[in-house]
Write an enzyme that holds these catalytic residues in place. Structure first.
Site, short mmCIF file in Angstrom:
data_model
loop_
_atom_site.label_atom_id
_atom_site.label_comp_id
_atom_site.label_asym_id
_atom_site.label_seq_id
_atom_site.Cartn_x
_atom_site.Cartn_y
_atom_site.Cartn_z
N THR A 150 0.84 -1.31 0.05
CA THR A 150 -0.16 -0.15 -0.12
C THR A 150 0.97 1.36 -0.09
O THR A 150 0.52 2.39 -0.35
CB THR A 150 -0.95 0.12 1.29
OG1 THR A 150 -1.73 -1.21 1.09
CG2 THR A 150 -2.02 1.26 1.21
N TYR A 169 3.69 -11.88 6.34
CA TYR A 169 2.64 -11.58 5.54
C TYR A 169 2.39 -12.63 4.73
O TYR A 169 2.96 -12.93 3.48
CB TYR A 169 3.08 -10.16 4.73
CG TYR A 169 1.95 -9.65 3.98
CD1 TYR A 169 0.59 -9.98 4.18
CD2 TYR A 169 2.30 -8.38 3.06
CE1 TYR A 169 -0.23 -9.21 3.35
CE2 TYR A 169 1.26 -7.86 2.45
CZ TYR A 169 -0.12 -8.28 2.62
OH TYR A 169 -0.91 -7.51 1.84
N LYS A 227 0.41 -11.25 9.44
CA LYS A 227 -0.55 -10.52 8.61
C LYS A 227 -1.32 -11.43 7.71
O LYS A 227 -0.64 -11.82 6.70
CB LYS A 227 -0.28 -9.36 7.99
CG LYS A 227 -1.11 -8.52 7.08
CD LYS A 227 -0.72 -7.21 6.20
CE LYS A 227 -1.64 -6.79 5.43
NZ LYS A 227 -1.12 -5.42 4.71
N VAL A 255 -4.20 -5.28 10.08
CA VAL A 255 -3.38 -4.45 9.24
C VAL A 255 -4.24 -3.67 8.09
O VAL A 255 -4.42 -4.63 7.10
CB VAL A 255 -2.15 -4.98 8.83
CG1 VAL A 255 -1.24 -4.06 8.22
CG2 VAL A 255 -1.51 -5.49 10.04
#
Length: 298
Positions: free
Chosen positions: A53, A141, A169, A209
């Site tokens: 992001t 992640y 995450k 998150v």
């Protein structure tokens, strides 16, 4: 109920966009200002910098360090700053991890190597090598729809045994798989899918998150806290209220719409970098509808 020791980075984290100037250059002052907004106004416990992001595929290593240092200086005394350092190269990931540690990061987010699709043994070697190279807590992640490979339950349990690999995450959204890991290991599960936050909490998740949390942070924090104190009805109400943005922010690539929203609100964001493209007028109009549906007009 979950205690603070099981929440290594708090309840609410936002994967922050990286503000750019109109010419596409890095805007470190804007990053600092946006971080202050996300911590002070949107109630974030921590921020993830230089994640997807944050447009990490198109920022240089020097830019990653500059934006991280700006955010640490701005909010590092009252929120944790987690640096995204994952790449498809173990060597490069270690370099970024060490740089982030020197820049003052409080933790690291390490995505599964993407495109080259390593086997599970390769994932274990990659994550372990990175965690061994620094003295920071590491959040894995798991996002197989982007990386091409999922972290298996057995691999997750193995990695949970590392003293510095503290959680994940989870954008896989497999509640059964997450439950099996949590049954077998002390491991912090953060939702990597905004709309899956409440379902993940129900099986032992500790937070999110988020991407939409640039806008929905306060309500999402309220939702998590309501669930944790046993007020499931309030948590469900907030989940349903915020659902139009939890999902709507991903009508196109999430960075595009977050930056469109931040720009509309007069907050630092600027343009996206190619190969991403800025939101169209039609996409911005739909975003305004989604925001209004969630009770958060822009």
């Amino acid at each position: 109920m979950t205690n603070d020791a099981q929440r290594p980075f708090g309840r609410l984290l936002t994967a922050m966009v990286t503000p750019f100037a109109a010419d596409g250059s890095l805007d470190p002052d804007g990053a600092a200002a946006l971080a202050v907004h996300l911590v002070d106004e949107q109630r974030n416990d921590a921020l993830v910098i230089n994640g997807t992001t944050g447009e990490s595929p198109t920022t240089t290593d020097a830019e990653k360090e500059a934006v991280l240092r700006a955010v640490v200086a701005a909010v590092g005394d009252r929120a944790q700053v987690v640096a995204g350092v994952g790449t498809f190269s173990t060597h490069h990931t270690v370099e970024l991890a060490r740089s982030a540690e020197k820049a003052g990061a409080h933790g690291l987010l390490v995505v599964s190597p993407y495109y080259n699709k390593p086997p599970q043994a390769g994932l274990i070697q990659h994550f372990t090598t990175v965690a061994d190279a620094v003295d920071l807590p590491v959040l894995l992640y798991d996002i197989p729809h982007r990386t091409g490979v999922a972290i298996s339950t057995e691999t997750m349990v193995t990695l949970a045994g590392h003293p510095r690999i503290v959680g994940v995450k989870d954008a896989k959204v497999d509640l059964a798989a997450a439950s099996w890991v949590m049954r077998r290991a002390e491991f912090a599960y953060y939702s990597g899918d905004d709309a899956a936050t409440l379902p993940l909490l129900s099986v032992g998740g500790v937070g999110v998150v988020g991407t939409s949390t640039h806008l929905t942070g306060r309500g999402t924090k309220d939702m998590i806290e309501a669930y944790e104190r046993g007020d499931v009805a309030t948590a469900r109400r907030l989940h349903l209220e915020l659902l139009p943005l939890y999902t709507g922010i991903f009508r196109t690539q999430g960075v595009i719409l977050v930056k469109a929203a931040m720009n509309a609100l007069g907050l630092p964001a600027g343009p996206v970098r190619p190969p991403l493209v800025d939101a169209t007028e039609a996409e911005l109009a739909q975003l305004r509808i989604d925001c209004a549906d969630a009770g958060l007009p822009i």
